[in-house]
Design a protein around this motif. Structure first.
Motif, PDB file in Angstrom:
ATOM      1  N   ALA A  20       0.827  -1.211   0.000  1.00  0.00           N
ATOM      2  CA  ALA A  20       0.000   0.000   0.000  1.00  0.00           C
ATOM      3  C   ALA A  20       0.861   1.260   0.000  1.00  0.00           C
ATOM      4  N   LEU A  21       1.878   1.300   0.862  1.00  0.00           N
ATOM      5  CA  LEU A  21       2.691   2.511   0.965  1.00  0.00           C
ATOM      6  C   LEU A  21       3.641   2.666  -0.216  1.00  0.00           C
ATOM      7  N   ASP A  22       4.152   1.564  -0.739  1.00  0.00           N
ATOM      8  CA  ASP A  22       4.970   1.660  -1.957  1.00  0.00           C
ATOM      9  C   ASP A  22       4.139   2.177  -3.129  1.00  0.00           C
ATOM     10  N   SER A  23       2.884   1.726  -3.211  1.00  0.00           N
ATOM     11  CA  SER A  23       2.030   2.233  -4.291  1.00  0.00           C
ATOM     12  C   SER A  23       1.676   3.696  -4.063  1.00  0.00           C
ATOM     13  N   ALA A  24       1.513   4.106  -2.802  1.00  0.00           N
ATOM     14  CA  ALA A  24       1.245   5.519  -2.503  1.00  0.00           C
ATOM     15  C   ALA A  24       2.381   6.392  -3.003  1.00  0.00           C
ATOM     16  N   LEU A  25       3.610   5.986  -2.702  1.00  0.00           N
ATOM     17  CA  LEU A  25       4.774   6.761  -3.140  1.00  0.00           C
ATOM     18  C   LEU A  25       4.897   6.745  -4.662  1.00  0.00           C
ATOM     19  N   GLY A  26       4.616   5.600  -5.280  1.00  0.00           N
ATOM     20  CA  GLY A  26       4.699   5.507  -6.735  1.00  0.00           C
ATOM     21  C   GLY A  26       3.647   6.344  -7.437  1.00  0.00           C
ATOM     22  N   LEU A  27       2.424   6.307  -6.922  1.00  0.00           N
ATOM     23  CA  LEU A  27       1.353   7.115  -7.512  1.00  0.00           C
ATOM     24  C   LEU A  27       1.650   8.606  -7.384  1.00  0.00           C
ATOM     25  N   ARG A  28       2.197   8.987  -6.230  1.00  0.00           N
ATOM     26  CA  ARG A  28       2.545  10.406  -6.045  1.00  0.00           C
ATOM     27  C   ARG A  28       3.626  10.823  -7.034  1.00  0.00           C
ATOM     28  N   SER A  29       4.611   9.944  -7.274  1.00  0.00           N
ATOM     29  CA  SER A  29       5.692  10.277  -8.202  1.00  0.00           C
ATOM     30  C   SER A  29       5.183  10.409  -9.631  1.00  0.00           C
ATOM     31  N   ARG A  30       4.019   9.816  -9.917  1.00  0.00           N
ATOM     32  CA  ARG A  30       3.416   9.923 -11.251  1.00  0.00           C
ATOM     33  C   ARG A  30       2.451  11.093 -11.362  1.00  0.00           C
ATOM     34  N   GLY A  31       2.382  11.905 -10.326  1.00  0.00           N
ATOM     35  CA  GLY A  31       1.584  13.129 -10.408  1.00  0.00           C
ATOM     36  C   GLY A  31       0.211  13.058  -9.790  1.00  0.00           C
ATOM     37  N   HIS A  32      -0.170  11.911  -9.255  1.00  0.00           N
ATOM     38  CA  HIS A  32      -1.476  11.811  -8.609  1.00  0.00           C
ATOM     39  C   HIS A  32      -1.418  12.452  -7.223  1.00  0.00           C
ATOM     40  N   ALA A  33      -2.525  13.047  -6.797  1.00  0.00           N
ATOM     41  CA  ALA A  33      -2.657  13.487  -5.410  1.00  0.00           C
ATOM     42  C   ALA A  33      -3.012  12.257  -4.583  1.00  0.00           C
ATOM     43  N   VAL A  34      -2.346  12.063  -3.467  1.00  0.00           N
ATOM     44  CA  VAL A  34      -2.533  10.854  -2.666  1.00  0.00           C
ATOM     45  C   VAL A  34      -2.796  11.220  -1.217  1.00  0.00           C
ATOM     46  N   THR A  35      -3.794  10.576  -0.636  1.00  0.00           N
ATOM     47  CA  THR A  35      -4.058  10.657   0.799  1.00  0.00           C
ATOM     48  C   THR A  35      -3.940   9.260   1.387  1.00  0.00           C
ATOM     49  N   VAL A  36      -3.230   9.133   2.484  1.00  0.00           N
ATOM     50  CA  VAL A  36      -3.169   7.872   3.229  1.00  0.00           C
ATOM     51  C   VAL A  36      -3.968   8.050   4.512  1.00  0.00           C
ATOM     52  N   PHE A  37      -4.996   7.220   4.695  1.00  0.00           N
ATOM     53  CA  PHE A  37      -5.827   7.244   5.897  1.00  0.00           C
ATOM     54  C   PHE A  37      -5.558   5.952   6.659  1.00  0.00           C
ATOM     55  N   GLY A 382       9.886 -11.154 -17.165  1.00  0.00           N
ATOM     56  CA  GLY A 382       8.655 -10.389 -16.893  1.00  0.00           C
ATOM     57  C   GLY A 382       8.601 -10.000 -15.441  1.00  0.00           C
ATOM     58  N   PRO A 383       9.498  -9.120 -14.993  1.00  0.00           N
ATOM     59  CA  PRO A 383       9.619  -8.814 -13.559  1.00  0.00           C
ATOM     60  C   PRO A 383       8.391  -8.111 -12.996  1.00  0.00           C
ATOM     61  N   LEU A 384       8.123  -8.374 -11.727  1.00  0.00           N
ATOM     62  CA  LEU A 384       7.016  -7.705 -11.025  1.00  0.00           C
ATOM     63  C   LEU A 384       7.530  -6.407 -10.404  1.00  0.00           C
ATOM     64  N   SER A 385       7.854  -5.482 -11.263  1.00  0.00           N
ATOM     65  CA  SER A 385       8.453  -4.219 -10.819  1.00  0.00           C
ATOM     66  C   SER A 385       7.383  -3.288 -10.262  1.00  0.00           C
ATOM     67  N   VAL A 386       7.841  -2.256  -9.575  1.00  0.00           N
ATOM     68  CA  VAL A 386       6.925  -1.224  -9.076  1.00  0.00           C
ATOM     69  C   VAL A 386       6.226  -0.547 -10.250  1.00  0.00           C
ATOM     70  N   ASP A 387       6.947  -0.289 -11.333  1.00  0.00           N
ATOM     71  CA  ASP A 387       6.334   0.361 -12.500  1.00  0.00           C
ATOM     72  C   ASP A 387       5.250  -0.509 -13.114  1.00  0.00           C
ATOM     73  N   ALA A 388       5.508  -1.816 -13.208  1.00  0.00           N
ATOM     74  CA  ALA A 388       4.489  -2.722 -13.749  1.00  0.00           C
ATOM     75  C   ALA A 388       3.253  -2.727 -12.849  1.00  0.00           C
ATOM     76  N   HIS A 389       3.469  -2.711 -11.547  1.00  0.00           N
ATOM     77  CA  HIS A 389       2.354  -2.662 -10.594  1.00  0.00           C
ATOM     78  C   HIS A 389       1.553  -1.376 -10.775  1.00  0.00           C
ATOM     79  N   LEU A 390       2.240  -0.237 -10.890  1.00  0.00           N
ATOM     80  CA  LEU A 390       1.549   1.041 -11.024  1.00  0.00           C
ATOM     81  C   LEU A 390       0.816   1.153 -12.355  1.00  0.00           C
ATOM     82  N   ASP A 391       1.423   0.631 -13.429  1.00  0.00           N
ATOM     83  CA  ASP A 391       0.749   0.639 -14.729  1.00  0.00           C
ATOM     84  C   ASP A 391      -0.590  -0.083 -14.647  1.00  0.00           C
ATOM     85  N   ARG A 392      -0.563  -1.263 -14.042  1.00  0.00           N
ATOM     86  CA  ARG A 392      -1.788  -2.062 -13.933  1.00  0.00           C
ATOM     87  C   ARG A 392      -2.791  -1.387 -12.994  1.00  0.00           C
ATOM     88  N   LEU A 393      -2.294  -0.809 -11.909  1.00  0.00           N
ATOM     89  CA  LEU A 393      -3.172  -0.135 -10.956  1.00  0.00           C
ATOM     90  C   LEU A 393      -3.880   1.043 -11.617  1.00  0.00           C
TER      91      LEU A 393
END
Length: 432
Positions: A20-37, A382-393
């Motif tokens: 969850a937190l790795d995706s939060a940081l990744g989404l923020r780096s891609r320009g999304h506004a992110v809130t963690v509750f 076919g690595p399960l990279s953070v970028d691959a995870h964020l693309d799919r998300l």
């Protein structure tokens, strides 16, 4: 898009929070506004540094509470979390905001459901475990040391003590599940469910509404690519919680039968007893991620003997990424990463003799090296990279947001079609 990530802990205390937190940081780096509750602190300092809004309630979980009775009430229905989440979500527009729930069972409770529903925001849920459909979250009967095939909340389920600690705690979880199903109605709320393995979807699909839409999103694996191992293979390695459901005693017994030395990285409730019964076991305790990967790189194989379903065990993929073959139980989702005889082996779940046979085979250095090279090559194809995870998300988020926008449009269109004044309706054909 703004993404509101909802989870129990605002820091990494295990695989759920890490994803969850790795995706939060990744989404923020891609320009999304992110809130963690989150309910439980401390807050990971990386979140604030990245410009992520954090709402942390400073509450306890079962491990940190000093008042078990008060926590039991919180675990069933966390009123503070419900009110705080409702206040937070009022600030956001359904046209550009989405709520993604990762975890609620350790502190937040099902009380988050009404707050999300009332907000009108599109939402989805990641099934890291099975609490959405199973009271004890694992389809696992701890006293019987076996996977549970009972229908959740059936008479058979209610009458069985499947809890790791006690039957009263099972009953508390049953009460919570009644609230989850009939008050919060979480299975209906989360029309979109993210799964992390094919086995997981097969288990939960019959227990959720037919309208549920499943999305497969693999967890990200944080391993830097490096050349495969060049030296001789070392010991057989176990990494994780040293407990019965994780199969630690099965590994120790199999290693003794095969005449090899078992090495354990981690700790848990079975550690002391296991060491007493198998003094040849090497207990290294918990290690930092870099140290674990270094141990995997040198190991002959990772042994993953879990006897419950699991979700998508990160340890298996981390081992493959560093060129460490894996011997895995055929009952858990970790088997989906292993091509039997190519990058590791499957063995019959719960059977130390079957595991021992594979350990004996892998004492052959030539075989161990071949499987090591195959493990490394197959993972990095076919690595399960953070970028691959964020693309799919992002693909899933787009689908969920698009569906919600269509629904809002249909509701708005229906509201604008007012019925004609009385006396001006066109009469039915038969009356003309």
């Amino acid at each position: 898009m703004r993404v509101v990530l909802v989870l129990d802990h605002a820091h990494i205390n295990g695989g759920q929070a890490k994803v969850a937190l790795d995706s939060a940081l990744g989404l923020r780096s891609r320009g999304h506004a992110v809130t963690v509750f989150a309910a439980v602190g401390p807050v990971d300092p990386r979140l604030g540094a990245a410009g992520i809004r954090v709402v942390c309630l400073g509450q306890d979980d079962i491990a940190s509470t000093t008042n078990k009775l008060a926590f039991a009430t919180q675990a069933i229905w966390n009123r503070k979390a419900a009110a705080a989440l409702a206040r937070e979500l009022r600030h956001y527009d359904p046209a550009d905001t989405l709520v993604h729930v990762h975890a609620f069972a350790k502190s937040l409770s099902p009380s988050i459901g009404p707050a999300i529903r009332a907000s009108g925001l599109p939402c989805l849920y990641t099934m890291h475990e099975f609490f959405l459909v199973c009271p004890n979250g694992g389809f696992y009967d701890y006293p019987a040391k076996a996977i549970c095939h009972r229908t959740p909340m059936s008479l058979s389920c209610l009458g069985t003590n499947c809890d790791a600690r006690s039957y009263p705690r099972k009953l508390l979880r049953v009460v919570r599940h009644v609230g989850l199903d009939h008050v919060a109605r979480l299975p209906d709320l989360f029309r979109h469910v993210v799964t992390i393995s094919a086995l997981q979807e097969r288990v939960i699909a019959p227990l959720l509404p037919e309208t549920t839409v499943f999305h497969r999103v693999d967890n990200p694996i944080s391993v830097a690519k490096a050349p495969p191992r060049s030296g001789p293979p070392g010991d057989f390695l176990f990494v994780g919680r040293i407990s019965t459901e994780k199969g630690a005693p099965i590994f120790a017994e199999a290693a003794r039968r095969a005449g090899v030395r078992p090495v354990f990285v981690g700790d848990g409730p079975s550690a002391a007893e296991l060491k007493a019964h198998y003094p040849e076991s090497v207990m290294l305790g918990w290690k930092q991620a870099g140290e674990v990967q270094a141990l995997m790189r040198e190991a002959r194989a990772l042994v993953f003997p879990s006897i419950w379903y699991e979700g998508q065990p990160l340890t298996v993929y981390e081992a493959l990424a560093v060129g460490c073959p894996v011997v895995v139980s055929d009952a858990c989702a970790g088997r989906e990463a292993i091509e039997d005889g190519e990058n590791g082996f499957w063995f019959r779940s719960g059977d130390p003799a079957a595991l021992a046979a594979h350990l004996s085979r892998l004492t052959d250095d030539v075989l161990a090296d071949r499987l090591s090279r195959q493990a490394h090559e197959r993972y990095w194809s076919g690595p399960l990279s953070v970028d691959a995870h964020l693309d799919r998300l992002e693909q899933v988020y787009e689908r969920v947001a698009r569906e919600a926008a269509g629904q809002r449009h249909r509701i708005a269109a229906g509201a604008t079609r007012r019925p004609p004044p009385i006396g001006t309706e066109t009469p039915p054909r038969a009356l003309r």
